[in-house]
Design an enzyme around this catalytic site. Sequence first.
Site: not given
Length: 446
Positions: A322, A380
């Site tokens: 991320h 995600d």
Amino acid sequence: MESSKGRPVWHGEVKQVGTITVTDDTTGKTVKLPLLEGETGPRAIDVRKLYAETGYFTFDPGFTSTASCESAITYIDGDEGILLHRGYAIQDLAENCDYLEVCHLLLRGELPDPQQKEEFERTITYHTMVHEQLSRFYSGFRRDAHPMAVMCGVTGALSAFYHDSTDILDPRQRMIAAHRLIAKMPTMAAMAYKYSVGQPFMYPRNDLNYAENFLYMTFGTPCETWKVDPVLARAMDKIFILHADHEQNASTSTVRLAGSSHANPFACIASGIAALWGPAHGGANEAVLLMLEQIGSVERIPEFIKRAKDKNDPFRLMGFGHRVYKNYDPRAKIMRQTCYEVLDVLGIKDEPHLAIAMELEKIALEDPYFVEKKLYPNVDFYSGIILKAMGFPTSMFTVLFALARTVGWISQWQEMIEDPQQKIGRPRQLYTGNPGRPFVPLNKRG
């Protein structure tokens, strides 16, 4: 609790804790800039007077080292894997609250007491229906239109229906607009799905909670009674909570920038939806599923792992690592558990894409290359698996993200409007074009 001006009681002040001296080595001139400190997090250099005093401005593509605003809503410490909403850890909120409690927290600064919770839920519930004429907007789109294209259009169109909540300087109208957006977004999102599959729209039901209502409007039909599985409803609710706000990301900054011109709130949220649509932002969980399709089978995973480690290969593993979190994404830990609960209740064990995903997860958590680079599965990765298992097409993934993020956008927008230091956004640039040249008449060109 709120102050008489509508601002949350807990809103710490930015303090000047010193100065930073900047020296122009070409002239020897020095200038002192204030050093500011918030309640927590890195200190910031106040460069607002830099241009006036030096003739220079800063260059920061992507705004990775620039604070664009003060905010008391969300705090992220990516190195430590911390995400706070109004001071509360995301883990505590996801485990102990429902989505509308988190909405109340983001909007009003405090978690609701039982009476406030009941009143807030009633307000949202009775705003869930959309104007009947709005349904005709959907027929103007092709059946194969991406649902995010539909959401951009119909969200912006709300300003044509609700003139009584577009005066941004009226606190009451701002709050009504916030309630309407939070309430109607699930209805409009479900309608976007129904339109794409050619099924009739389902009206919201006041006896269902927020997540249940959305699932009912998405998957229910008039032909038979459709019951919402409580495990799936809770999973949906957690997905909403984990995506409710995430500080000054691309879409939130877009909403603030659009709002700085005093555009109406519906237009501002539509701008956030447009920014979220990109695969580098809200489309990331959709990209996870596309990656799984590309890999194709568990047997081919070693080939793609090898490619992912090759800096010269354009292939990248989506859903790992991320930009903000240099540690494990705190939301991913919660989503991982929810993922296994959903797969268990649905009895899914042999689905090919899910088998690939589980093997990738195992490798990412054990392979020294991924561990050293802290390329852990992120939120995600798991949310994409959950949504696919629940029956959502990949084209709807970003729509669900927009639905959940609406409360964050509207809270950030509201905070910006109430900020006395707020100005219209006007970034600078480093001009690299022609510095000036004489005009040549048409008959002399060539």
